[in-house]
Design an enzyme around this catalytic site. Structure first.
Site, PDB file in Angstrom:
ATOM      1  N   GLY A 203       1.126  -0.992   0.047  1.00  0.00           N
ATOM      2  CA  GLY A 203       0.081  -0.018   0.050  1.00  0.00           C
ATOM      3  C   GLY A 203       0.796   1.183   0.017  1.00  0.00           C
ATOM      4  NE  ARG A 293      -1.335   4.547  10.654  1.00  0.00           N
ATOM      5  CZ  ARG A 293      -0.332   4.627  11.198  1.00  0.00           C
ATOM      6  NH1 ARG A 293       0.745   3.999  11.061  1.00  0.00           N
ATOM      7  NH2 ARG A 293      -0.219   5.316  12.467  1.00  0.00           N
ATOM      8  CG  HIS A 466       2.434  24.579 -24.975  1.00  0.00           C
ATOM      9  ND1 HIS A 466       2.376  22.916 -25.145  1.00  0.00           N
ATOM     10  CD2 HIS A 466       3.446  24.561 -25.612  1.00  0.00           C
ATOM     11  CE1 HIS A 466       3.604  22.760 -25.909  1.00  0.00           C
ATOM     12  NE2 HIS A 466       4.191  23.903 -26.194  1.00  0.00           N
TER      13      HIS A 466
HETATM   14  C1  LIG Z   1       4.217   6.542   6.762  1.00  0.00           C
HETATM   15  C2  LIG Z   1       2.906   7.087   6.624  1.00  0.00           C
HETATM   16  C3  LIG Z   1       2.764   8.091   5.436  1.00  0.00           C
HETATM   17  C4  LIG Z   1       1.445   8.781   5.276  1.00  0.00           C
HETATM   18  N1  LIG Z   1       1.402   9.750   4.391  1.00  0.00           N
HETATM   19  C5  LIG Z   1       0.092  10.227   4.048  1.00  0.00           C
HETATM   20  C6  LIG Z   1       0.090  11.221   2.974  1.00  0.00           C
HETATM   21  O1  LIG Z   1       1.224  11.639   2.461  1.00  0.00           O
HETATM   22  N2  LIG Z   1      -0.965  11.787   2.828  1.00  0.00           N
HETATM   23  C7  LIG Z   1      -2.090  11.357   3.402  1.00  0.00           C
HETATM   24  O2  LIG Z   1      -3.122  11.965   3.298  1.00  0.00           O
HETATM   25  N3  LIG Z   1      -2.078  10.566   4.538  1.00  0.00           N
HETATM   26  C8  LIG Z   1      -0.806  10.148   4.798  1.00  0.00           C
HETATM   27  N4  LIG Z   1      -0.697   9.115   6.001  1.00  0.00           N
HETATM   28  C9  LIG Z   1      -1.845   9.018   6.726  1.00  0.00           C
HETATM   29  C10 LIG Z   1      -2.346  10.020   7.773  1.00  0.00           C
HETATM   30  O3  LIG Z   1      -1.039  10.385   8.535  1.00  0.00           O
HETATM   31  C11 LIG Z   1      -3.249   9.609   8.626  1.00  0.00           C
HETATM   32  O4  LIG Z   1      -4.378   9.603   7.729  1.00  0.00           O
HETATM   33  C12 LIG Z   1      -3.664  10.825   9.456  1.00  0.00           C
HETATM   34  O5  LIG Z   1      -2.538  11.128  10.344  1.00  0.00           O
HETATM   35  C13 LIG Z   1      -4.923  10.484  10.427  1.00  0.00           C
HETATM   36  O6  LIG Z   1      -5.335  11.722  11.111  1.00  0.00           O
HETATM   37  P1  LIG Z   1      -6.070  11.561  12.635  1.00  0.00           P
HETATM   38  O7  LIG Z   1      -5.973  12.809  13.041  1.00  0.00           O
HETATM   39  O8  LIG Z   1      -7.080  10.713  12.404  1.00  0.00           O
HETATM   40  O9  LIG Z   1      -4.885  10.617  13.448  1.00  0.00           O
HETATM   41  P2  LIG Z   1      -3.732  10.820  13.878  1.00  0.00           P
HETATM   42  O10 LIG Z   1      -2.791  11.470  12.974  1.00  0.00           O
HETATM   43  O11 LIG Z   1      -3.175   9.355  14.108  1.00  0.00           O
HETATM   44  O12 LIG Z   1      -3.715  11.457  15.205  1.00  0.00           O
HETATM   45  C14 LIG Z   1      -4.143  11.147  16.290  1.00  0.00           C
HETATM   46  C15 LIG Z   1      -3.823  11.892  17.702  1.00  0.00           C
HETATM   47  O13 LIG Z   1      -4.575  11.572  18.618  1.00  0.00           O
HETATM   48  C16 LIG Z   1      -3.923  11.375  19.901  1.00  0.00           C
HETATM   49  N5  LIG Z   1      -4.442  10.428  20.911  1.00  0.00           N
HETATM   50  C17 LIG Z   1      -4.953   9.073  20.420  1.00  0.00           C
HETATM   51  N6  LIG Z   1      -5.883   8.808  21.530  1.00  0.00           N
HETATM   52  C18 LIG Z   1      -5.761   9.979  22.584  1.00  0.00           C
HETATM   53  C19 LIG Z   1      -6.421  10.130  23.541  1.00  0.00           C
HETATM   54  N7  LIG Z   1      -7.084   9.187  24.241  1.00  0.00           N
HETATM   55  N8  LIG Z   1      -6.245  11.165  24.544  1.00  0.00           N
HETATM   56  C20 LIG Z   1      -5.628  12.291  23.907  1.00  0.00           C
HETATM   57  N9  LIG Z   1      -4.755  12.009  22.704  1.00  0.00           N
HETATM   58  C21 LIG Z   1      -5.106  10.982  21.976  1.00  0.00           C
HETATM   59  C22 LIG Z   1      -2.455  10.776  19.535  1.00  0.00           C
HETATM   60  O14 LIG Z   1      -1.380  10.886  20.413  1.00  0.00           O
HETATM   61  C23 LIG Z   1      -2.228  11.315  18.024  1.00  0.00           C
HETATM   62  O15 LIG Z   1      -1.587  12.650  18.329  1.00  0.00           O
HETATM   63  C24 LIG Z   1       0.459   8.444   6.311  1.00  0.00           C
HETATM   64  C25 LIG Z   1       0.761   7.675   7.269  1.00  0.00           C
HETATM   65  C26 LIG Z   1       1.928   6.854   7.507  1.00  0.00           C
HETATM   66  C27 LIG Z   1       2.066   6.030   8.727  1.00  0.00           C
END
Ligand SMILES: Cc1cc2nc3c(=O)[nH]c(=O)nc-3n(C[C@H](O)[C@H](O)[C@H](O)COP(=O)(O)OP(=O)(O)OC[C@H]3O[C@@H](n4cnc5c(N)ncnc54)[C@H](O)[C@@H]3O)c2cc1C
Length: 487
Positions: A203, A293, A466
């Site tokens: 992926g 994930r 272009h």
């Molecule tokens: C290597 C890699 C590369 C990626 N590249 C891309 C890309 O180029 N483009 C793209 O669109 N997506 C990319 N993604 C996916 C993207 O990172 C995620 O889709 C995105 O970070 C999800 O955002 P989120 O806010 O849902 O969660 P997250 O970014 O996971 O953030 C969740 C936050 O919640 C906090 N948290 C969790 N539970 C609690 C709690 N109970 N209390 C307080 N805090 C809490 C965590 O500490 C964290 O800071 C990539 C992922 C990876 C692993």
């Protein structure tokens, strides 16, 4: 804090949570953003999108330098990769944007609360008085129990809660990541590019790290369980990516079921059963496990609410509200959403718009750009050709190769194509699939076109500058009618 009642409390400050917080502030809501990590930004900023794209840019520059003499640039033969500087640059980009987020929280009057947040139960009960979840809060407020870094506890009260707790890398066979068996976190911190790497999972994450380290000279083996790499893209995209990856010297294995991962004296040995049913053993210095994930939905108090889960992911309606009134879910934890930062961000905007009583457009699964930033890049949106046919459309397909695009020649990047999937009857664009230079930028046009329900007839008369890579889009639209100018 104890007496403050927030309009909305957001758990998690990844791109979903921080975007929701900023928009909530802009809409005049009283908002709290709860984060357990020491920094704001989540996976995306610290161990996801941003650091990987920083490394991919280094890799792209490095690849250009390999061909410097073709561009008339001599004297770079003795070039050397300073990995420490590469890592420092990556870290400085992350730090800059972490500080940017802190600034944006202040600017938008978001109260940032440090601690681990957990729902403590339902705030209100529906008319049938479901008391199995305990007595409803008398004031009808949602409560979040907060545990600080030193074990101190407190409580946050809010009219609405948004869960944005994100996701974490799945591992295999119960193996814990270390300095040889890596997830996205450890691989971003390697001391040097490894001599050899086996990436399990093709992926976006597996593909991007394979691409990065191959550019830096690592011997890369890619192992994918499904029959093709980039398995959720249009089949022709997977085929072209396989061709180019093989040309780049990446050993691509599909239909391969990993059976064992074992540490050896100097590295790690992976055993898989190949598509032909034969077992294959391969050893490498490091292994990247990139098999998906898992949503972080355990240990956040969901069991004390009416929130419904689907294999660990939270079910929501089109306003992002869960089955528990006043509790919303956004980002990587949402059932049926691709785990992408921009999907998280937009779902956050939808949730707070609903909470603030403002107009919004629900997130549509077929209007999401999917980007993989490997070399060659992939950008796609909408239905693949096979999906469109399955849905009963009579489709017309237009395909234009970057080989016919003058800007692609100028930038020395001829692999790939733009493929348009259109409805034969009305010419509506159903899907756009790009592999090649700047595909991740070009796809933005396609999403706008689909959002506006653009048709081939309209797009064939839309002037593209272009010489640009975007002209390949124009040629691909015209190719649907068999009239590309440059092919
Ligand atoms: C290597 C890699 C590369 C990626 N590249 C891309 C890309 O180029 N483009 C793209 O669109 N997506 C990319 N993604 C996916 C993207 O990172 C995620 O889709 C995105 O970070 C999800 O955002 P989120 O806010 O849902 O969660 P997250 O970014 O996971 O953030 C969740 C936050 O919640 C906090 N948290 C969790 N539970 C609690 C709690 N109970 N209390 C307080 N805090 C809490 C965590 O500490 C964290 O800071 C990539 C992922 C990876 C692993």
């Amino acid at each position: 804090m104890a007496d403050t009642i927030y309009d909305v409390a957001i758990i998690g400050s990844g791109p979903a949570g921080y975007t929701a917080a900023i928009r909530a502030g802009q809409l005049g809501l009283k908002v709290a953003l709860i984060e357990s990590a020491s920094v704001l930004g989540g996976t995306c900023l610290h161990v996801g999108c941003i650091p990987t794209k920083a490394l991919l840019f280094n890799a792209e520059l490095w690849d250009h330098l390999k061909h410097a003499t073709d561009y008339g640039i001599d004297g770079v033969e003795g070039r050397a990769l300073n990995w420490e500087s590469v890592q420092k640059r990556k870290a400085s980009i992350v730090t800059k944007h972490t500080k940017g987020l802190e600034f944006l929280m202040k600017k938008n009057k978001v109260t940032v609360i440090s601690g681990y947040g957990k729902l403590t139960g339902a705030a209100k009960h529906p008319s049938d008085e479901d008391l199995s979840l305990g007595a409803p809060a008398k004031d009808g407020m949602h409560r979040i129990e907060l545990a600080g870094a030193k074990g101190e506890t407190s409580e946050v009260k809010a009219k609405n809660v948004i869960l944005a707790s994100g996701s974490e890398a799945k591992t295999m066979f119960g193996l814990k990541p270390d300095d040889r068996i890596l997830t996205n976190i450890e691989i971003l911190a390697v001391q040097q590019p490894p001599k050899s790497l086996i990436a399990i999972g093709a992926g976006a994450v597996g593909l991007e790290f394979s691409s990065i380290f191959r550019s830096f000279g690592t011997e890369v083996t890619l192992v994918e369980y499904l029959p093709r790499i980039a398995p959720f893209e249009d089949e022709e995209i997977s085929k072209e990516l396989t061709r180019v990856f093989k040309k780049r010297g990446i050993d691509v294995n599909t239909g391969a079921k990993v059976e064992k991962i074992e540490k050896t004296e100097n590295g790690v040995k992976v055993t898989w059963v190949g598509a032909n049913g034969k077992a294959v053993e391969k050893e490498a210095e490091k292994v990247l496990v990139a098999v998906g994930r898992a949503p972080r939905t355990e240990n956040v108090g969901i069991e004390k609410t009416r929130i419904e889960l689907d294999r660990g992911f939270v079910k929501v309606n089109e306003t992002q509200e869960t089955a528990e009134p006043g509790i919303y879910a956004i980002g990587d934890i949402v059932a049926g959403f691709p785990q992408l930062a921009h999907v998280g961000a937009m779902s956050g905007i939808v949730a707070v718009s609903k909470i603030a009583g403002r107009a919004f457009r629900a997130v549509r699964r077929d209007r999401i750009p999917a980007c993989t930033y490997c070399d060659p890049q992939i950008g796609s949106a909408g239905l693949t050709e096979a999906q469109a046919k399955e849905k009963g459309y009579t489709v017309k397909v237009g395909k234009f190769p970057f080989a016919g695009n003058s800007k692609a020649t100028i930038v020395g990047s001829h692999d790939g194509f733009v493929k348009i999937v259109a409805d034969a009857q009305y010419g509506e664009i159903l899907g756009v699939h790009i592999i090649g230079p700047q595909a991740t930028e070009l796809i933005a046009e396609a999403v706008a076109v689909m959002e506006l329900e653009g048709t081939i007839d309209e797009l064939m008369f839309t002037i593209h500058a272009h010489p640009t890579l975007a002209e390949a889009m124009l040629d691909a639209y015209a190719a649907v009618e068999g009239m590309a100018i440059n092919a």
